[in-house]
Design a protein around this motif. Structure first.
Motif, PDB file in Angstrom:
ATOM      1  N   LEU A  25      16.015  -5.680  11.760  1.00  0.00           N
ATOM      2  CA  LEU A  25      15.699  -5.564  10.343  1.00  0.00           C
ATOM      3  C   LEU A  25      16.969  -5.596   9.507  1.00  0.00           C
ATOM      4  CD1 LEU A  25      13.820  -5.056   7.956  1.00  0.00           C
ATOM      5  CD2 LEU A  25      13.868  -2.613   8.515  1.00  0.00           C
ATOM      6  N   ASN A  26      17.965  -4.850   9.892  1.00  0.00           N
ATOM      7  CA  ASN A  26      19.232  -4.842   9.157  1.00  0.00           C
ATOM      8  C   ASN A  26      19.879  -6.219   9.141  1.00  0.00           C
ATOM      9  OD1 ASN A  26      19.317  -2.176   8.230  1.00  0.00           O
ATOM     10  ND2 ASN A  26      20.076  -1.421  10.201  1.00  0.00           N
ATOM     11  N   ASN A 182      10.055 -13.273   6.530  1.00  0.00           N
ATOM     12  CA  ASN A 182       8.901 -12.446   6.831  1.00  0.00           C
ATOM     13  C   ASN A 182       9.351 -11.276   7.695  1.00  0.00           C
ATOM     14  OD1 ASN A 182       6.219 -11.576   7.393  1.00  0.00           O
ATOM     15  ND2 ASN A 182       6.240 -12.788   9.282  1.00  0.00           N
ATOM     16  N   LEU A 183       8.984 -10.062   7.293  1.00  0.00           N
ATOM     17  CA  LEU A 183       9.384  -8.857   8.020  1.00  0.00           C
ATOM     18  C   LEU A 183       8.176  -8.247   8.728  1.00  0.00           C
ATOM     19  CD1 LEU A 183      11.592  -7.152   5.261  1.00  0.00           C
ATOM     20  CD2 LEU A 183      12.298  -8.837   6.990  1.00  0.00           C
ATOM     21  N   ASN A 192      13.722   2.500   3.585  1.00  0.00           N
ATOM     22  CA  ASN A 192      15.036   2.015   4.009  1.00  0.00           C
ATOM     23  C   ASN A 192      15.332   0.632   3.455  1.00  0.00           C
ATOM     24  OD1 ASN A 192      15.500   4.331   5.545  1.00  0.00           O
ATOM     25  ND2 ASN A 192      14.546   3.455   7.380  1.00  0.00           N
ATOM     26  N   ILE A 193      14.296  -0.199   3.374  1.00  0.00           N
ATOM     27  CA  ILE A 193      14.493  -1.552   2.835  1.00  0.00           C
ATOM     28  C   ILE A 193      14.809  -1.486   1.340  1.00  0.00           C
ATOM     29  CG2 ILE A 193      13.390  -3.773   2.421  1.00  0.00           C
ATOM     30  CD1 ILE A 193      11.680  -3.232   4.919  1.00  0.00           C
ATOM     31  N   ILE A 194      14.041  -0.703   0.600  1.00  0.00           N
ATOM     32  CA  ILE A 194      14.272  -0.588  -0.845  1.00  0.00           C
ATOM     33  C   ILE A 194      15.666  -0.035  -1.127  1.00  0.00           C
ATOM     34  CG2 ILE A 194      13.520   0.583  -2.966  1.00  0.00           C
ATOM     35  CD1 ILE A 194      10.652   0.482  -1.851  1.00  0.00           C
ATOM     36  N   ALA A 195      16.121   0.884  -0.288  1.00  0.00           N
ATOM     37  CA  ALA A 195      17.442   1.500  -0.499  1.00  0.00           C
ATOM     38  C   ALA A 195      18.591   0.552  -0.187  1.00  0.00           C
ATOM     39  CB  ALA A 195      17.561   2.747   0.377  1.00  0.00           C
TER      40      ALA A 195
END
Length: 452
Positions: A25-26, A182-183, A192-195
């Protein structure tokens, strides 16, 4: 973690999808950040061409994509085809108009030169629902990508197959690697994504509770949100209306997508003089609708997307009847299949009036007069849209300012159109999608002031 999409018609598996690890993801978030720096430098004309290509790919593969939509969430196949083709339309619309929308806005001031330019902001996270798995994504993605932003899609877990196809569309269209991703993730990763520094804004289409949670997280990180949430649209029929035409519009508005639409007509507010006629004609047509396998071209009503959704609708029906509503038609449920249902004499305080009913349930409500009808319409926590059916167009227009919703349609069902802004008020959310307004939500409207 592994996700599985299930065909709601026969409970058979459609596909399995493995969630991204935190490291994966990162990597995708970082890739989005890097891709933005190069994508923003590509000319608007070239970005428009990529989106035009996407529209053609959608048309060329419409049957394959439509089949996936139907398998994953159950809508009749002819509706799925229409959804894919509408996505192609929105791609064409923004490809045709993107350069004009993003052009500098010249403003006369005391300066030698002053204008507003429209710059991209970075990666935008899209949290999208299952009910229109292609359309909800493309109406966000087309303007957002043309504006020079990158996009990250967190789709509903029951339509991850559709999400993979959507990413494939952009890849085939020539969109550079990392621009649209696409996640496959659990919603626990959302914060965590929004941050993450790459993400500059969030758009969500979904439930009121999901919207509130995402807005709270984004607010904490000072990041913009656009929320398209629930709806409980009123469909008002005046005494002078063409009843046959009003019924035809009403059937489409309520039963499209098996009633699983935020902008569907849900509360039918009828003048007392035409109440019996409208209900009788509406009931006759609904009773003749063909239910069955949504892959069959003749099926008009399919299953709901999940059993819990059918259970929720059934609860709303039973509680409303217990409180005095009349069961005119239907009311039965088996697994994901919920029979098209009509309730008469619905009143405020009943679930069928107060709550969003996400399925084939029509609530019939009597109004004493036009003023009473609009008062009933306003008696809702939601504010997406209102339909009024009448032959007196001028009088109907005079009531437009009395409606607090985001849309007011006369003699037509509330629907989204790429050329018009779309969005709601109150608990239906905020911000606008589509038209120029939708593109402006995720740009930096930068003031430029020059004094020689």
């Amino acid at each position: 973690m592994e996700f599985q999409s299930i065909n709601p018609y026969n409970n058979e598996p459609v596909g399995k999808f493995t969630a991204l690890t935190k490291e994966e993801l990162n990597e995708k978030l970082t890739k989005s950040q890097i891709a933005f720096e190069s994508w923003r430098k590509i000319s608007v004309a070239e970005r428009c061409q990529h989106i035009r290509n996407a529209g053609q790919i959608l048309r060329d593969n419409a049957e394959q994509y439509a089949r996936m939509i139907t398998l994953e969430m159950g809508k009749p196949i002819f509706e799925s085809r229409a959804e894919v083709n509408k996505c192609a339309w929105v791609c064409d619309y923004y490809a045709d108009n993107g350069e004009t929308f993003l052009a500098h806005e010249i403003i006369s001031t005391d300066a030698s030169q002053s204008f507003v330019r429209h710059d991209p902001i970075g990666a935008v996270l899209a949290i999208m629902p299952w009910n229109f798995p292609f359309w909800q994504v493309f109406r966000f993605a087309a303007p957002t990508l043309i504006a020079g932003n990158t996009a990250l899609l967190k789709h509903a877990p029951n339509v991850f197959g559709s999400a993979q196809f959507i990413e494939e569309v952009f890849t085939k269209a020539g969109v550079p690697d990392g621009v649209f991703q696409n996640l496959i993730i659990h919603h626990d990763e959302t914060e965590n994504i929004i941050a993450h520094d790459a993400v500059q804004a969030v758009t969500l289409t979904g439930s009121e509770s999901a919207g509130a949670a995402v807005a709270e997280i984004a607010g904490r990180h000072i990041k913009k949100t656009v929320l398209e949430l629930g709806g409980n649209n009123a469909f008002i029929v005046w005494e002078d209306a063409d009843i046959d035409n009003a019924v035809k519009i009403a059937i489409t508005s309520r039963m499209l997508n098996c009633g699983q639409s935020c902008i569907a007509a849900k509360r039918f507010i009828l003048m007392e003089a035409i109440y019996d006629e409208f209900v009788a004609k509406f009931t006759k047509i609904v009773s003749d609708l063909k239910s069955g396998n949504p892959l069959d071209d003749t099926t008009q009503v399919g299953p709901l997307a999940r059993k819990d959704l059918a259970d929720q609708l059934n609860r709303q029906v039973k509680e409303s009847v217990k409180q005095g509503a009349q069961l005119v038609l239907g009311g039965t449920q088996k697994e994901c299949l919920h029979e098209p249902t009509i309730l008469g004499n619905v009143a405020p305080g009943m679930p069928a009036f107060d709550e969003e009913t996400f399925g084939p349930l029509a609530a019939m409500i009597k109004a004493k007069d036009i003023e009473h009808a609009f008062a009933l319409s306003e008696q809702s926590r939601y504010g997406l849209g209102v339909t009024v059916c009448t032959k007196n167009i001028e009088k109907a227009l005079s009531y437009a300012d009395k409606v607090s919703d985001g849309a007011y349609f006369i003699n037509e069902l509330v629907k989204s159109d790429p050329r018009l802004p779309f969005g709601g008020t109150k608990k239906s959310g905020y911000g606008r999608e589509l038209s120029k307004d939708g593109m402006m939500e995720f740009v930096n409207r930068k003031t430029v002031y020059v004094q020689h």
